[in-house]
Write an enzyme that holds these catalytic residues in place. Sequence first.
Site, short mmCIF file in Angstrom:
data_model
loop_
_atom_site.label_atom_id
_atom_site.label_comp_id
_atom_site.label_asym_id
_atom_site.label_seq_id
_atom_site.Cartn_x
_atom_site.Cartn_y
_atom_site.Cartn_z
N GLU A 130 1.02 -1.24 0.13
CA GLU A 130 -0.19 0.08 -0.01
C GLU A 130 0.94 1.27 -0.25
O GLU A 130 2.00 1.44 0.75
CB GLU A 130 -0.94 -0.06 1.29
CG GLU A 130 -1.78 -0.96 1.19
CD GLU A 130 -3.02 -0.89 2.02
OE1 GLU A 130 -2.78 -0.10 3.19
OE2 GLU A 130 -4.08 -1.53 1.64
N CYS A 435 -2.14 6.87 9.51
CA CYS A 435 -1.01 6.01 9.90
C CYS A 435 -1.37 5.06 10.92
O CYS A 435 -2.09 4.77 11.80
CB CYS A 435 -0.29 7.32 11.01
SG CYS A 435 1.20 8.23 10.36
#
Length: 444
Positions: A130, A435
């Site tokens: 990703e 995050c």
Amino acid sequence: MLTPAVTRESSHLVRLDSAAPASGSRKPLFGLDAVALAAYLEKIGQPSWRGQQLAHALYRQWVTEIDEISTLPRKLRQALAAEGWVVDRPQIVQVFRSVDGTERYLIACQNGNPGRPPDAPPDSYADTVETVWMPDGDGGDGGDQTDGKELQATWPVLPVGAVTKIRKISSQPGLGVGLPVTQRKTQRKTQRKTWTRATICVSSQVGCAVNCQFCLTARLGLLRNLTAGEIAGQVVAVMARQGVELGRDRLNLVFMGMGEPFLNYDHFMAAVRLLVREVGLSPQRMTVSTSGIVPGIERFAQEPLELRPKLAISLNAPNDEVRTAIMPINRKWPIHALIEAARRVPLRSNERITFEYVLLGGVTDQPEHAKEVARLIRRSGLPAKVNLIAWNPGPDIDYAMPSPEAVDVFQEILAVAGIPVYLRQPRGRDIYAACGQLKRTIEE
Ligand code: SF4
């Protein structure tokens, strides 16, 4: 459905120092630098300057097929293809777009996994990573003096709990991709950009072995290391999709995606060299974040300044007791060892070491924690700044988000203590792009 093709770290990595293939008949060009390309071309009787042409096509024109390299004679292109050479640049296979403009990509990387079955689809589990595109960044580069002004948040901050809907936009690689190189350039020029600066968050491994307790990527374990071509290729694939214009657009890279870059050190630094020398990006606009791999920080300290990104250390706790509980790696390299290693990194003028700090509700976000962090950083004597990140929730992770008040108080305490402190905005939380949320959450 995705199926794991490789269960643990693969030792089959493409060689970085020669143009020889890793194995089999597929020979990836992407990942080889101009010197390696020239050496190979010379070996087959071509002038060495053809290596520069080939590198230009791969890293500046972003070709995806050998046949697109119009600067090489047709016979040479045919000879390369006949020898089994392929471009093999990572390709975007799925796009998820957040309401805040962030895009999360599932990117197929194939050239570092020669052990995979030849007929495996490109999105098999160990061959996808990703990568995240954040138009206007996330505020993490505040205080870095890279753009002449501190960033003010202008994007909508996503509500808590907005993590259930995954927006899959397309499986197409992006605007202009698939067109001949010359038309692609025109398309990029006419494409109206809605961003003035952007950050790409890049992965260095498939999964991660570090096991930070608050991170979704940790749930994958480590599947394999990415090669230099696969790391740099994520950047080029996203630049091509977004039509980034070098020298005109302000692009930052953060190596903070899936994986621990310093546990894949050689390939990570080889990727940086490709991005600097071949793609043309500045290392001063790159930041690598480590969970605190001390031997990696020590090697990093030896890298020449013209090739070294900035360093961020994931501190995440005010003391060893709390840090060990949320980051087991702290048993091996406790906080004092991290500080010692960070002191050995020679900094550029105005450069600061960044301490990333994830605020976990009730665990690391209390005022006494902030005071302890301030003391720790002051005593270290390091030119440092702190990036605060309010923890982003993930399924089956048993932590709480900090309250907005706790975040404010924490930031205030550090600021009053004279520590430069910035709050990283949660970008793309609704598409699992923020995050600690990268775990290849997809919608079939
Ligand atoms: S936070 Fe980073 S180092 Fe820690 S488990 Fe997640 S990806 Fe790995």
